[in-house]
Design a protein around this motif. Structure first.
Motif: not given
Length: 1576
Positions: A930-936, A973-980, A1340-1344, A1381-1387
């Motif tokens: 959603q707009a202000d929350e990426s899934p993770e 991966d709970s440990g290495d994700k930057k989101g947490q 939202y983020r490179p890994e998503l 607020i979010i940058e393009a992946a392509e286009g």
């Protein structure tokens, strides 16, 4: 046997025997002094001589190198002393024998103790038998003299005592939780110590005569002594019953013996555990019953109720008196005109004062302090007694020091006297430590209990407080009562005894000083007393300076914050200078005081010569004096602050309760809900909101309440809940109530707990409620299903989900009457329909219940049993849908405005819809990205509390059915994700602070400042030592000029140098402090600037994953620590370190032998310090971690008060609150004990320093000058405190420096793109407002995963586009991309042909306008909210307010545009906030406008206003609208239908409707059956 005892003890017998000599001689001389007056003392002594058959006292025994005591003294005084103690304590023990209570089973230890007591009894009887047989036995003859009486009385005394002892030991079995007895342990210590004297006397006797005269008594004595030693050892061992054994598993304190308690030895296990690894909450021990919240509050409540009643009676009497006196005043009409005129003019101020006075007088006061005193009187008395003993002992050391000095001067004194003094110094110091630490332990625990009692009292009150009282204090202020004011009471209680102890210490010190120096003491005292007001003045001055930090940190723009910050730093610098003046005074004080005193002393008369005894005794007395003189002014200022807190607490706790009889529950009544002639206001004395309301609702009916904004719909619900002030009328509700508020109130608990809300789980019912409330799909996607933890205020649920959970809670509660305050406004139209059908409506779950539904949704009205129309607080019409339509009243007008389709064929549409609905997949909001929350991040925000982390991982594994890449971060991966963030942060904050952090702080301060200030402090310390060495040299003059007069020039030199060194120290400290202060201000500025500039430039994603509280915390708490705490602890640390080193240096200088002891003591010290710091630091962290849930639970309770009361769950919340506080106390209590643990160990080290410095002085007495002895011992006496402080400061510095680490963590987060690039757009850009998307993809983020899959479309200039789609289809993401607020992946996105990715963010964002979904307002005036950069004139602003339909509202406010908006716009309604955002957009006038679900919170009327304004004012703009309600976009040029990140339909509304695709099914759901060509 005698031989063995002798050999082991003979080496120490001198010291041991001598312990009581001095005491004994004092006792004897006092006995003589007492008895010589009434009749000749010789009679008394001769009676004792006769009683013993030998001399009772002969001083010559002590005047020899190997002293001894007379045998008679040993057989009388040394026997009576311990037995007397036992007999004194016996009544307490024996009292428990009389009580009927359960007994502990017999243990082996108990049997051993009783057997030994029995053997001692037999020995006593045997001794008596020996005497009797010698006197009256067959072998006796009349010629041999009879044994003295003492041989008969002592065995009898002992025999009786042993019987008493056995009874005392039995009585311990009646106290279930006791493991040993302190009094019996002390008794055995006394017995063993007193027996040592006869022990060596008998041995000496035997050696000198070389034969045993009295074999039976000799043998019996040593058998007795052996048994007593065994008994002494046994008395120190814990006798643990099975019950205590169980308790001690959870709390080792339960099994702690007397010795262990006074040394805090039982705490070792916690310290070792804390040293090995960082402590966690699970390591905390259970609380003692007496420390548990429940226990404390029971006692407090009982006392408080009595005291409040008393205070109320006093208040009533006062009011009666006043009313009588008022009526008397009324009678005297002879008031002259002048007075009246004067009263009128000067009256306003007086009135204000009077009003304030009245409000104070209206609640009972002066009951809080008596309540606290009565509740905790036991602890208060105990601690006062301990403090008294400690104060008295404090004055023994200087006297011993004096004796010690005279011992080194006078070589005729026997050597053993010196050893005696050294041992006495050690003993006095040891007892002083024990008493002091026990006193502190009690006071700190008492402080903790007082805080707990107040917190619970405030919480209890908050649950029942009336609206009037609640309006007087905001939620924040009430939380403040609980945090700040309760804490203040905690702090005061810690030091409450100083109120009498300080004056006592001052009086004693002056008395002793007078004996030393006579009247010249007054000179020094005068200086000290003058220092007090100066210090007090400085303290008040600097208090005023600590202005509120960050008053406008929301001032939203860096420059503003920086300006405010600069002011703050100016104030800080001023504050630092003031405090350095006070430090200067404080450090000079001892020097100036001793200078004044000694100078006056030697100048007054040439006979006054300063000798070592006088000088150093005075100096140690001055040192004692320093503490109370510094503490008194501080204590008084704390007391003043506390009295403010006391008033606040008394006002809140004494305020009115909610009228519990406002709503009656008479179940015999025919109607389920009835109101008759009801008039209600929110507060007393204000205009009523609801006037003359009468309403009857039958059981099982569904009644809708409609009306415009502000017509009193919510007030009607509140009145039914009993939340409003009833002016007149009567309300009756049958049965229980469930309530769904307009803004859903969600608890910080699992989703399931939120629905169950304390009810028992009935799985079948629960599942049906979940389905009916459309929560099933949400549960399938939430990481832990219904076990997912919801963050505070429902942070990880969307608005619609919150509302559905709130509705589910009501549906599950199984109540009789349902009050639903507009629950359908926050959800999408098709979900709203589902909820109405499955839950609220005539076929729903609640179809047999009584339901009152406030609603703005027209489509539901045909299905309700009755409709109540409210206009301005009056019911204008009641009736069914059709009858009201026919009557053409207020209701039909209301309808005509809104109903897009006149004829709703009820049944037809229903069947269609329900079938249409089934195809619809209710994808839960917030789970598709959603707009202000990426899934993770949906989850990351859940991770707000660590345990939810454990939850989600645990449930991930259980549930197993996860969508690929769904928001779960379980598994590896709970440990290495930057989101947490949280995981990293926690890892960072445990264990030792890195050295690099210290360096970072010093670097920020500047190396120049750091090095110079250290050097200056060092030189100051050298001056201090020099001054004292000079003093010790000065005192040797007394020996040099013993019989000649003291030359004046020598005297003046002595005074001059002494004074100069003293003043030099003061200036050096002053200089050092100022340098450090400047450095600290620099460091603060650098760190804050870095933090702020970085935070304002981090990407939005960061704010989604980080709770705002955590960010604000960095600015408030951590920056505060950097500003205030670190400089202070850094300075104290340097001073303490140098102080300790200086002391050791001086002692080693005086007695070089001491160097041998320094190394082992330093090693012990290091270990104690490391152990303590590790444990204490973690306990502090646990305290603050476990403290926030108390406040957040409280804040949560206050915000959900009406819900809690409606469901009647007050008690459950009280228990939860008690539990939360208990969890906090579990870490506070060990922290208090850890400080005492440390203090005991460090003070013992310090006491050893004193002992060794005295001991070595005795050993090398021949080579030492008395001045040096005095110097080294008086230094040593001071070292205990300094050592203690050094560890405290090290620990505090380590704890505080973490703030630097936390601040720097946020300065290193990567920023978003540049604000301004070389590529600047032309001035009027965008002119046309054309937008084109070219194969636009976003994640939202490179890994998503991607959330927009290649969007391609063109939007022409001035087109009006509606964007629709299920929740999570990517509607808001699309608008976020326009703002980057979010940058393009392509286009690419092109606006007027310019690729927006090439522009600076500032240029891009300032040219597009958005009206956001949640209206965001800042603290500040309305004007600042509309025009923060002050670009527009007032006329412009009034014009847009008119367009936004706010002109009348703002015009009616007293301060118009300067009206203060409270935090988050709380003091405006949701609709008004939305209109303000509209006004803001109208001011900006850019060519592209984005509306994000802007009308979700507004009723239909306001909605229409907004829509027409937008159509009119933005006709020349390109408008993109994201809509919830389809009728808001029916007049768009085109509608874009999104589904999972792709455009599925894009055309005019009518074309799409005829296509029978996605859009068509949505329209059917919203009850729209045809669309005319309305596009602009």
């Amino acid at each position: 046997m005698p031989g063995t005892w002798g050999s082991s003890r003979s080496t120490h017998h001198d010291v041991a025997k001598v312990l009581l000599l001095r005491e004994a001689s004092v006792v004897i001389s006092s006995l003589r002094a007492e008895y010589e007056i009434p009749w000749d003392g010789r009679n008394m002594l001769s009676a004792l001589d006769k009683y013993c058959g030998s001399v009772f006292w002969n001083a010559s025994y002590l005047q020899r190198p190997d002293p001894d005591l007379p045998v008679c003294f040993e057989r009388t005084v040394l026997v009576w002393l311990p037995l007397g103690f036992l007999w004194l304590c016996a009544p307490w023990h024996l009292a428990s024998l009389c009580k009927k209570s359960s007994r502990v089973p017999v243990s082996k230890l108990y049997i051993c103790k009783q057997v030994i007591a029995g053997l001692l009894l037999l020995a006593a009887i045997a001794e008596l038998a020996v005497t009797l047989s010698q006197d009256y036995g067959p072998s006796s003859d009349s010629t041999t003299p009879k044994n003295p009486v003492v041989f008969i009385t002592n065995p009898v005394l002992f025999a009786v005592s042993w019987i008493i002892l056995m009874l005392c030991q039995e009585s311990l079995r009646h106290k279930v939780t006791s493991v040993d007895s302190g009094s019996l342990f002390i008794f055995w210590v006394l017995v063993v110590v007193c027996e040592i004297f006869p022990f060596q006397t008998l041995l000496r006797d035997a050696y000198s005569k070389e034969e045993l005269v009295d074999v039976p008594r000799f043998s019996l004595f040593y058998i007795n002594f052996g048994l007593k030693l065994i008994a002494f050892v046994l008395s120190a061992i814990a006798d643990i019953s099975p019950e205590v054994q169980n308790m001690s598993k959870k709390n080792p304190e339960a099994r702690a013996t007397f010795l262990s308690r006074i040394t805090f030895h039982w705490f070792n296990s916690m310290v070792f555990k804390g040293y090995r690894r960082p402590l966690v909450q699970e390591d905390m021990w259970d609380l003692n019953k007496s420390d548990s919240t429940h226990d404390i509050c029971q006692r407090f409540k009982e006392v408080m109720n009595k005291e409040v009643k008393k205070a109320q009676i006093v208040l009533q009497k006062k009011k009666q008196k006043q009313s009588i006196s008022d009526s008397h005043h009324g009678l005297s009409n002879g008031i002259s005109q002048d007075v009246l005129v004067m009263e009128k003019t000067g009256g306003s101020k007086e009135n204000n004062k009077k009003k304030k006075k009245d409000s104070e007088a209206e609640h009972p006061h002066s009951w809080l302090i008596p309540t606290i005193c009565k509740t905790f009187k036991g602890v208060l008395i105990e601690s006062a007694f301990l403090k008294l003993l400690q104060d008295l002992l404090a004055f023994a050391s200087p006297q011993l020091l004096k004796l010690m000095i005279s011992f080194t001067q006078d070589k005729s004194i026997q050597t053993w006297t010196g050893y005696l003094y050294a041992v006495l110094l050690l003993l006095v110091a040891f007892f002083q430590s024990v008493f002091l630490q026990q006193y502190f332990q009690r006071c700190f625990v008492l402080g903790m209990k007082v805080r707990t009692a107040i917190m619970v009292a405030v919480y209890k009150k908050a649950l029942v407080v009336s609206n009037d009282s609640r309006k007087e204090s905001t939620a924040g202020e009430i939380v403040n009562l609980m945090s700040a004011d309760a804490q203040r009471f905690n702090d005061v209680t810690n030091f409450i005894h100083l109120l009498w102890s300080c004056p006592l210490q001052i009086a004693l010190a002056i008395t002793f000083l007078w004996f030393e120096l006579g009247p010249s003491v007054l000179a020094g005292l005068l200086v000290m007393v003058l220092m007090v007001p100066i210090n007090g003045w400085l303290a008040t001055k600097s208090k005023g300076l600590q202005i509120l930090k960050f008053y406008a940190w929301e001032a939203s723009f860096e420059a503003q914050v920086q300006a405010i910050r600069e002011n703050e730093l100016k104030v800080m610098r001023k504050f630092a200078y003031l405090s350095s003046v006070s430090t200067f005074l404080f450090s000079c004080a001892p020097a100036i005081v001793s200078l004044a005193t000694f100078a006056v002393f030697v100048s007054v008369s040439p006979d006054n010569i300063l000798d070592a005894g006088k000088a150093f005794t005075s100096i140690s007395l001055f040192n004692i004096l320093r503490f109370p003189l510094v503490m008194l002014p501080q204590l008084i200022s704390i007391m003043v602050q506390t009295s403010v807190s006391k008033k606040r607490l008394e006002k809140f706790l004494g305020g009115d309760d909610l009228d519990s009889n406002a709503v009656s529950h008479d179940n015999t009544n025919s109607a389920a809900v009835s109101i008759s002639e009801g008039t209600f206001a929110w507060e007393r004395g204000t205009d009523p909101i609801l006037k003359n309301v009468s309403l009857d609702i039958n059981e099982g009916h569904l009644v809708a309440v409609v009306g415009a904004v502000g017509s009193g719909k919510t007030s009607l619900i509140s009145a039914l809940l009993g939340e409003m002030n009833k002016i007149k009328g009567h309300i009756n509700l049958k049965g229980s109530v469930a309530y769904v508020p307009q803004q859903a109130w969600i608890q910080n608990a699992t989703l399931k707990d939120n629905i169950l809300f304390g009810s028992e789980l009935n799985d079948k019912e629960y599942q049906s409620v979940v389905d009916a409330c459309a929560l099933r799909p949400d549960l399938d996607l939430l990481p832990g299903g219904d076990q997912t933890e919801i963050g505070e205020k429902g942070i990880n649920l969307s608005g619609g989900q919150k509302q559905r959970v709130s509705l589910a809670r009501a549906a599950y509660s199984g109540a009789d009457v349902y009050l639903l305050d507009d629950p359908l406004s926050a959800v999408d139209s098709h979900v709203g329909k589902h909820l109405f059908e499955r839950v609220i409506g005539p076929r729903g779950l609640l179809k047999n219940k009584t339901r009152i539904l406030v609603t703005h949704g027209v489509s539901f009205l045909p299905y309700v049993d009755a409709i109540v129309v409210l206009v301005d607080g009056v019911i204008s019409e009641v009736g069914s849908y059709n009858s009201l339509r026919a009557s053409k009243g207020a209701f039909s007008e209301f309808l005509d405005t809104y109903a897009k389709e006149e004829s709703i064929k009820a049944d037809g549409s229903k069947d269609q819809d329900s079938s249409g609905y089934e195809e619809f997949d209710t994808v839960p909001e917030s789970l598709e990205p959603q707009a202000d929350e990426s899934p993770e991040d949906v989850i990351s925000s859940t991770l707000k509390r660590e345990n939810s982390l454990r939850h989600s991982q645990r449930h991930t594994q259980q549930n197993g059915r996860l969508r690929k890449n769904s928001s779960i971060t379980g598994g590896k991966d709970s440990g290495d994700k930057k989101g947490q963030r949280l995981i990293e942060k926690e890892a960072m904050e445990t264990g030792k602070v890195k050295f690099s952090v210290f360096l970072q702080y010093l670097r920020a301060m500047g190396w120049g400042y750091t090095i110079w200030s250290f050097l200056i402090y060092f030189v100051q310390n050298v001056a201090f030592i020099g001054q004292n060495l000079w003093l010790s040299d000065w005192t040797n003059d007394a020996v040099e000029y013993l019989n000649s007069s003291y030359p004046a020039h020598v005297r003046d030199t002595r005074i001059g140098v002494f004074g100069a060194l003293g003043i030099a120290q003061g200036f050096l400290v002053f200089l050092g402090t100022i340098l450090l202060a400047n450095g600290a201000v620099d460091a603060s500025r650098i760190l804050h600037t870095q933090l702020l500039s970085n935070i304002l430039r981090v990407p939005m994603v960061f704010f989604d994953t980080t709770p705002s509280g955590r960010i604000v915390n960095r600015f408030a708490k951590d920056i505060f620590t950097v500003d205030e705490m670190i400089p202070m602890s850094f300075r104290s640390w340097i001073l303490c370190l140098l102080g300790v080193l200086g002391t050791l240096f001086v002692i080693c200088l005086a007695t070089p032998l001491f160097t041998a002891v320094v190394v082992p003591m330093a090693v012990i010290y290091y270990f104690v310090q490391r152990f303590y710091v590790a444990t204490s630091r973690q306990l502090r962290r646990l305290d603050s971690v476990s403290r926030s849930p108390i406040y957040s639970h409280f804040g949560e309770t206050v915000s959900g008060l009406s819900v809690i009361r409606a469901y009647g769950h007050q008690l459950r919340f009280l228990h939860q609150n008690e539990h939360t506080i208990d969890e906090n106390i579990k870490s506070v209590y060990p922290w208090i004990v850890s400080n005492r643990w440390l203090a005991m160990r460090l003070e013992s080290l310090g006491n050893l320093v004193v002992f060794f410095s005295a001991l070595f002085a005795v050993i090398s007495r021949d080579s030492l000058e008395s001045g040096l002895v005095g110097l080294s011992i008086s230094y040593a006496l001071n070292v205990t405190q300094t050592l203690n402080w050094l560890v405290r400061m090290t620990s505090e510095l380590e704890t505080n420096i973490v703030a630097v680490e936390r601040v720097s963590e946020y300065t290193e987060i990567t920023n978003e793109a540049q604000w301004i690039t070389e590529n600047r757009p032309p001035d009027g850009w965008p002119m046309a407002g054309k937008i084109s998307f070219e194969n636009y993809k976003v994640r939202y983020r490179p890994e998503l995963d991607l959330i927009l899959h290649g969007i391609t479309c063109n939007i022409e200039s001035t087109e009006k586009i509606g964007i629709v789609g299920r929740t999570g289809a990517g509607k808001s993401s699309l608008t976020n991309c326009l703002f980057r607020i979010i940058e393009a992946a392509e286009g690419h996105i092109l606006i007027d042909g310019i690729d927006i990715s090439t522009l600076g963010l500032h240029d891009l964002r300032s040219r597009i306008t958005i009206i956001p979904q949640d209206p965001v307002l800042f603290c500040g005036t309305l004007r600042i909210n509309l025009d923060p950069f002050e670009k527009f004139s007032d006329e412009d602003i009034w014009r847009v307010l008119e367009l936004a339909h706010l002109k009348n509202f703002v015009g009616s406010l007293p301060s118009k545009l300067q009206h203060e908006v409270s935090e988050g716009g709380e003091n405006l309604s949701l609709g008004q906030r939305q209109l303000l955002c509209l006004a803001r957009a109208l001011l900006r006038r850019s060519r592209i406008l984005i509306l994000d679900e802007a009308t979700a919170a507004v009723d239909l009327e306001t909605d229409d206003l907004i829509q027409s304004t937008i159509r009119r004012e933005f006709s020349h703009c390109t408008v993109l609208t994201i809509a919830h309600r389809l009728n808001t976009i029916l007049d768009s040029s085109r509608v874009m239908v999104l589904d999972s990140g792709k455009i599925v339909e894009f055309d005019s509304p009518s074309a799409l409707f005829n296509k029978h695709g996605h859009f068509y099914s949505m329209a059917k759901d919203a009850g729209i059956s045809a669309i005319e060509q309305t596009s602009l």
